[in-house]
Motif scaffolding. Structure first.
Motif, mmCIF file in Angstrom:
data_model
loop_
_atom_site.group_PDB
_atom_site.id
_atom_site.type_symbol
_atom_site.label_atom_id
_atom_site.label_comp_id
_atom_site.label_asym_id
_atom_site.label_seq_id
_atom_site.Cartn_x
_atom_site.Cartn_y
_atom_site.Cartn_z
ATOM 1 N N LEU A 287 27.044 23.197 30.588
ATOM 2 C CA LEU A 287 26.822 24.596 30.230
ATOM 3 C C LEU A 287 27.841 25.093 29.223
ATOM 4 C CD1 LEU A 287 25.881 26.259 33.633
ATOM 5 C CD2 LEU A 287 24.383 25.759 31.698
ATOM 6 N N GLY A 288 29.044 24.549 29.223
ATOM 7 C CA GLY A 288 30.043 24.985 28.256
ATOM 8 C C GLY A 288 31.336 25.390 28.910
ATOM 9 N N ARG A 289 32.116 26.217 28.211
ATOM 10 C CA ARG A 289 33.391 26.700 28.737
ATOM 11 C C ARG A 289 33.143 27.839 29.704
ATOM 12 N NH1 ARG A 289 34.158 25.055 23.459
ATOM 13 N NH2 ARG A 289 35.947 23.693 23.174
ATOM 14 N N GLU A 290 34.021 27.986 30.683
ATOM 15 C CA GLU A 290 33.756 28.947 31.746
ATOM 16 C C GLU A 290 35.008 29.743 32.078
ATOM 17 O OE1 GLU A 290 32.131 28.550 36.297
ATOM 18 O OE2 GLU A 290 31.310 27.246 34.775
ATOM 19 N N TRP A 291 34.801 31.039 32.375
ATOM 20 C CA TRP A 291 35.880 31.938 32.759
ATOM 21 C C TRP A 291 35.472 32.719 33.989
ATOM 22 C CZ3 TRP A 291 34.379 30.981 27.818
ATOM 23 C CH2 TRP A 291 35.350 30.503 26.938
ATOM 24 N N ASP A 292 36.449 33.137 34.774
ATOM 25 C CA ASP A 292 36.229 33.974 35.950
ATOM 26 C C ASP A 292 36.551 35.410 35.550
ATOM 27 O OD1 ASP A 292 36.558 35.402 38.384
ATOM 28 O OD2 ASP A 292 36.952 33.519 39.413
ATOM 29 N N ASN A 293 35.737 36.372 35.962
ATOM 30 C CA ASN A 293 35.964 37.761 35.546
ATOM 31 C C ASN A 293 36.697 38.613 36.576
ATOM 32 O OD1 ASN A 293 34.143 38.637 37.455
ATOM 33 N ND2 ASN A 293 32.615 39.339 36.013
ATOM 34 N N ASP A 294 37.395 37.982 37.517
ATOM 35 C CA ASP A 294 38.190 38.671 38.536
ATOM 36 C C ASP A 294 37.363 39.389 39.585
ATOM 37 O OD1 ASP A 294 40.688 37.825 37.793
ATOM 38 O OD2 ASP A 294 41.073 39.552 36.517
ATOM 39 N N SER A 295 36.049 39.365 39.509
ATOM 40 C CA SER A 295 35.252 39.963 40.579
ATOM 41 C C SER A 295 34.548 38.875 41.375
ATOM 42 C CB SER A 295 34.222 40.951 40.012
ATOM 43 O OG SER A 295 33.193 40.266 39.349
ATOM 44 N N GLY A 296 34.881 37.623 41.078
ATOM 45 C CA GLY A 296 34.309 36.517 41.804
ATOM 46 C C GLY A 296 33.164 35.845 41.079
ATOM 47 N N SER A 297 32.607 36.496 40.053
ATOM 48 C CA SER A 297 31.532 35.858 39.302
ATOM 49 C C SER A 297 32.132 35.156 38.095
ATOM 50 C CB SER A 297 30.497 36.892 38.866
ATOM 51 O OG SER A 297 31.058 37.821 37.995
ATOM 52 N N ARG A 298 31.331 34.323 37.485
ATOM 53 C CA ARG A 298 31.784 33.556 36.331
ATOM 54 C C ARG A 298 30.894 33.853 35.149
ATOM 55 N NH1 ARG A 298 33.841 27.869 38.263
ATOM 56 N NH2 ARG A 298 35.013 28.533 40.067
ATOM 57 N N TRP A 299 31.446 33.653 33.982
ATOM 58 C CA TRP A 299 30.614 33.745 32.791
ATOM 59 C C TRP A 299 30.973 32.625 31.866
ATOM 60 C CZ3 TRP A 299 32.159 35.301 27.774
ATOM 61 C CH2 TRP A 299 33.465 35.724 27.671
ATOM 62 N N ILE A 300 29.977 32.184 31.118
ATOM 63 C CA ILE A 300 30.086 30.988 30.279
ATOM 64 C C ILE A 300 29.773 31.371 28.847
ATOM 65 C CG2 ILE A 300 29.125 28.701 29.873
ATOM 66 C CD1 ILE A 300 28.457 28.632 32.893
ATOM 67 N N GLY B 145 32.789 42.359 24.995
ATOM 68 C CA GLY B 145 32.337 43.039 23.788
ATOM 69 C C GLY B 145 31.007 43.756 23.924
ATOM 70 N N LEU B 146 30.540 43.955 25.156
ATOM 71 C CA LEU B 146 29.308 44.716 25.345
ATOM 72 C C LEU B 146 29.595 46.206 25.198
ATOM 73 C CD1 LEU B 146 27.739 42.855 28.413
ATOM 74 C CD2 LEU B 146 27.464 42.382 25.968
ATOM 75 N N LYS B 147 28.549 46.965 25.026
ATOM 76 C CA LYS B 147 28.671 48.416 24.870
ATOM 77 C C LYS B 147 28.122 49.118 26.108
ATOM 78 C CE LYS B 147 28.450 48.389 19.871
ATOM 79 N NZ LYS B 147 29.751 47.879 19.805
ATOM 80 N N LEU C 179 33.594 48.642 40.112
ATOM 81 C CA LEU C 179 32.880 49.127 38.930
ATOM 82 C C LEU C 179 33.804 49.327 37.733
ATOM 83 C CD1 LEU C 179 30.091 49.836 37.876
ATOM 84 C CD2 LEU C 179 30.474 52.188 38.621
ATOM 85 N N ALA C 180 34.953 49.951 37.926
ATOM 86 C CA ALA C 180 35.866 50.193 36.802
ATOM 87 C C ALA C 180 36.340 48.881 36.180
ATOM 88 C CB ALA C 180 37.055 51.039 37.250
ATOM 89 N N GLN C 181 36.664 47.886 37.000
ATOM 90 C CA GLN C 181 37.088 46.579 36.497
ATOM 91 C C GLN C 181 35.972 45.907 35.714
ATOM 92 O OE1 GLN C 181 38.738 45.264 40.543
ATOM 93 N NE2 GLN C 181 39.528 43.744 39.108
ATOM 94 N N ILE C 182 34.761 45.998 36.226
ATOM 95 C CA ILE C 182 33.628 45.366 35.563
ATOM 96 C C ILE C 182 33.356 46.023 34.216
ATOM 97 C CG2 ILE C 182 31.102 45.154 35.708
ATOM 98 C CD1 ILE C 182 31.523 44.318 38.627
ATOM 99 N N ILE C 183 33.400 47.351 34.165
ATOM 100 C CA ILE C 183 33.201 48.043 32.894
ATOM 101 C C ILE C 183 34.243 47.586 31.886
ATOM 102 C CG2 ILE C 183 33.316 50.287 31.736
ATOM 103 C CD1 ILE C 183 32.147 51.485 34.372
ATOM 104 N N LYS C 184 35.498 47.558 32.294
ATOM 105 C CA LYS C 184 36.585 47.136 31.393
ATOM 106 C C LYS C 184 36.366 45.703 30.917
ATOM 107 C CE LYS C 184 41.645 46.790 31.169
ATOM 108 N NZ LYS C 184 41.660 47.009 29.763
ATOM 109 N N PHE C 185 36.045 44.805 31.833
ATOM 110 C CA PHE C 185 35.852 43.408 31.469
ATOM 111 C C PHE C 185 34.725 43.246 30.449
ATOM 112 C CE2 PHE C 185 33.801 39.276 32.008
ATOM 113 C CZ PHE C 185 34.875 38.431 31.773
#
Length: 115
Positions: free
Chosen positions: A102-115, A24-26, A12-18
């Motif tokens: 879909l575009g450019r892709e990054w891994d968020n260190d929790s195993g999921s990806r975001w584009i 840039g979410l709030k 949870l702490a890593q996800i909040i930080k990411f």
């Protein structure tokens, strides 16, 4: 219609930080001790969607694969360049997407990806 994506995690702490520092979410809200769950709501103000992440003594049973991704649409190539530079400065490298249209892709260190 409103939309919420809910995901159970052990990070949870890593996800909040990411999602706050990098994406840039709030932090829109959260809760503690609700049926042994703590959680947060992340998103943007005045929109009809948010992400919810929870943690509890129970471990998540789901796993991500390279087809699981959250897709965020940026408004311009300039915004993309700024975001990509910021990600690289924070040690988050571009990865090759399984589905290139879909575009450019990054891994968020929790195993999921975001584009």
């Amino acid at each position: 219609m409103r939309f919420r994506y809910a995901r159970h995690t052990t990070h949870l702490a890593q996800i909040i930080k990411f999602y706050t520092d990098i994406v840039g979410l709030k932090m829109l809200g959260g809760f503690e001790g609700h049926s042994n769950y703590d959680g947060v709501f992340l998103g943007l103000e005045n929109v009809d969607w948010h992400l919810e992440f929870t943690v509890s003594p129970d471990k998540p049973e789901s796993t991500f694969d390279e087809d699981d991704a959250l897709v965020f649409y940026l408004s311009s190539m300039e915004e993309l360049a700024v975001k990509q530079n910021f990600l690289q400065q924070n040690g988050i490298e571009l990865i090759k997407p399984k589905n290139p249209p879909l575009g450019r892709e990054w891994d968020n260190d929790s195993g999921s990806r975001w584009i």
